[in-house]
Scaffold this motif. Sequence first.
Motif, short mmCIF file in Angstrom:
data_model
loop_
_atom_site.label_atom_id
_atom_site.label_comp_id
_atom_site.label_asym_id
_atom_site.label_seq_id
_atom_site.Cartn_x
_atom_site.Cartn_y
_atom_site.Cartn_z
N LEU A 76 -25.61 6.45 -65.47
CA LEU A 76 -24.83 5.43 -64.76
C LEU A 76 -24.87 4.14 -65.54
CD1 LEU A 76 -26.26 5.95 -61.17
CD2 LEU A 76 -23.99 6.64 -61.96
N LYS A 77 -23.75 3.42 -65.50
CA LYS A 77 -23.67 2.08 -66.09
C LYS A 77 -23.53 1.07 -64.94
CE LYS A 77 -19.93 2.78 -68.37
NZ LYS A 77 -18.75 2.69 -69.25
N LEU A 78 -24.22 -0.03 -65.06
CA LEU A 78 -24.08 -1.10 -64.08
C LEU A 78 -22.72 -1.76 -64.23
CD1 LEU A 78 -25.37 -2.90 -61.87
CD2 LEU A 78 -26.18 -4.37 -63.73
N VAL A 79 -22.01 -1.88 -63.12
CA VAL A 79 -20.71 -2.55 -63.10
C VAL A 79 -20.88 -4.00 -62.66
CG1 VAL A 79 -18.42 -2.60 -62.03
CG2 VAL A 79 -19.47 -0.41 -62.64
N GLU A 80 -21.60 -4.18 -61.54
CA GLU A 80 -21.73 -5.53 -60.99
C GLU A 80 -22.88 -5.59 -60.00
OE1 GLU A 80 -18.83 -8.78 -58.75
OE2 GLU A 80 -18.15 -6.72 -58.97
#
Length: 87
Positions: A61-65
């Motif tokens: 997972l990548k952090l979006v906000e």
Amino acid sequence: MEFTTIERLQEQVSATYGAVLQFGDHVFVTDCHWRGGFTAAIYTFDQTASNAKASDIERPLKLVEEADQHFTDNGHAIAWCIARITH
């Protein structure tokens, strides 16, 4: 590149107040904050990762906000997440 997984996030949040929720291609995370209130963060699955065919709990997972505010409860924190991706 730093990444996390649903499994790792579930290990990090409070068993009592925390939540990790998959919402389509997004994952929402909320937990209590030590100064009061609840935090909120939005992640998305990293489609470029080599193990993109792994089960969702193990996919990167990548952090979006992350919310720059604290919420009165984790329900409002999740509502913020939903509002951010459905606009």
